[in-house]
Enzyme design. Structure first.
Site, PDB file in Angstrom:
ATOM      1  N   THR A 188       9.333 -10.048   7.056  1.00 13.38           N
ATOM      2  CA  THR A 188       8.383 -10.737   6.210  1.00 13.38           C
ATOM      3  C   THR A 188       8.913 -10.826   4.668  1.00 13.38           C
ATOM      4  O   THR A 188       8.042 -11.370   3.936  1.00 13.38           O
ATOM      5  CB  THR A 188       7.361  -9.985   6.420  1.00 13.38           C
ATOM      6  N   HIS A 243       9.943  -5.459  -5.278  1.00 12.12           N
ATOM      7  CA  HIS A 243       8.738  -6.048  -4.530  1.00 12.12           C
ATOM      8  C   HIS A 243       7.963  -5.050  -3.809  1.00 12.12           C
ATOM      9  O   HIS A 243       6.954  -5.917  -3.302  1.00 12.12           O
ATOM     10  CB  HIS A 243       9.510  -7.089  -3.603  1.00 12.12           C
TER      11      HIS A 243
END
Ligand code: NAG
Ligand code: NAG
Ligand code: ZN
Length: 308
Positions: free
Chosen positions: A223, A88
């Site tokens: 986050t 990611h």
């Protein structure tokens, strides 16, 4: 119901449980990955009331005189760091000799890793926004409170993690020390690949400590899933410069775990839900200008006998 229907239901349940989370930029309608609006279905904390990132509304921040500067420990040491594509984003692992205290944090924190959030093709990609403005890129340095050893141990403490955020500003000149970072990203194109940067110094990338007295502080979360609500966030006023060529290069190096280009790796801003964003007093040059002006004014008035 016949067997094949059971099988179909079973398989669809299975694919739901194992669906990976992804950013909006990876998501397409036929995808099984979960875009940010559906992270909470699998990671309940992502739907909590203290989520990050946020939009910082400067007219609503509370000035707090009890937010002192940080003490950075080991930030000028030359270290060897491992860079890994995590699917990611790319993580730059930091040794435990890099530490942090001060900044009104409750104790000492050990650095774990840093990573960047970026956009792509000229699009800005910071996670935090200021008065609605998204910046080109954002650097996060993740610190874990001592004596916790991992995110899992720290996640039950509201200030178990200290995250330092630096926003980038586009300039015409290259940042002189980002090219090693960009080259390393070029070595970790696919999920799971890793490389080492030797003789790296964190202080080459981030602004000098004397320029870091000004910051915003609020309580929030990681986050990315599981969005652990254990983060004391610090968003520095002082930006890091980067050229448009460097920005373009960064956003073109890596691929997501799905194989697509790793671009627009930021979570949308989350509701404040009643939280207060504080600003260390030093962050307002305006405040000190007004104070100085007031002092000068009082002296002038005092000497002319208008006030006593
Ligand atoms: C970093 O790696 C180099 C070899 O690439 C080695 O000579 C050096 O001692 C290492 N530095 C540290 C601080 O571990
Ligand atoms: C990325 O690769 C690692 C192995 O290096 C694997 O464990 C992980 O599941 C992969 N991530 C994704 C999101 O596929
Ligand atoms: Zn981050």
């Amino acid at each position: 119901m016949d067997f094949s229907l059971y099988l179909l239901i079973f398989l669809s349940l299975l694919s739901q449980c194992t669906a990976q989370w992804c950013y909006q930029s990876q998501y397409s309608c036929d995808d099984t990955c979960r875009d940010p609006s559906r992270w909470a279905a699998q990671f309940p904390s992502c739907g909590g009331l203290r989520q990050s990132p946020i939009n910082i509304v400067t007219s609503k921040v509370h000035v707090n005189t009890a937010l002192p500067p940080f003490d950075f420990i080991g930030h000028t040491n030359r270290i060897n760091i491992t860079v890994e594509n995590k699917g990611h984003s790319a993580h730059f692992a930091l040794p435990q000799s890099v530490r942090l205290t001060g900044g009104a944090l409750p104790g000492h924190y050990r650095a774990a890793q840093f990573h960047f959030h970026w956009g792509g093709n000229g699009r800005p990609g910071s996670e935090h926004t200021i008065d609605g403005e998204r910046f080109p890129m954002e650097l996060h340095i993740v610190h874990i409170k001592e004596p916790y050893g991992s995110l899992a141990e720290a996640e039950h403490d509201m200030a178990g993690i200290a995250l330092l955020a630096f926003l980038f500003e586009e300039t015409t000149d290259d940042h002189p020390h980002l090219d090693t970072v960009i080259a390393a990203l070029g070595q970790v194109q696919n999920n799971g690949s890793a490389t080492v940067i030797s003789n790296f110094r964190l202080s080459d990338i981030i602004p000098a400590a004397k320029d870091l007295h000004s910051y915003y502080r609020y309580v929030g979360s990681m986050t990315t899933p599981g969005c652990e609500q254990a983060v004391a966030w610090t968003v520095f006023h002082k930006t890091i410069s980067i050229s448009s060529q460097q920005l373009d290069a960064i956003a073109q190096k890596c691929r997501f775990w799905t194989g697509q280009p790793m671009t627009d790796i930021f979570r949308p801003t989350q509701p404040l839900d009643g939280r207060i964003v504080y600003r260390s007093e030093a962050s307002s040059a305006l405040t000190s200008a007004i104070q100085l002006w007031f002092v000068v004014f009082s002296v002038v008035l005092g000497t002319t006998g208008l006030i006593h």
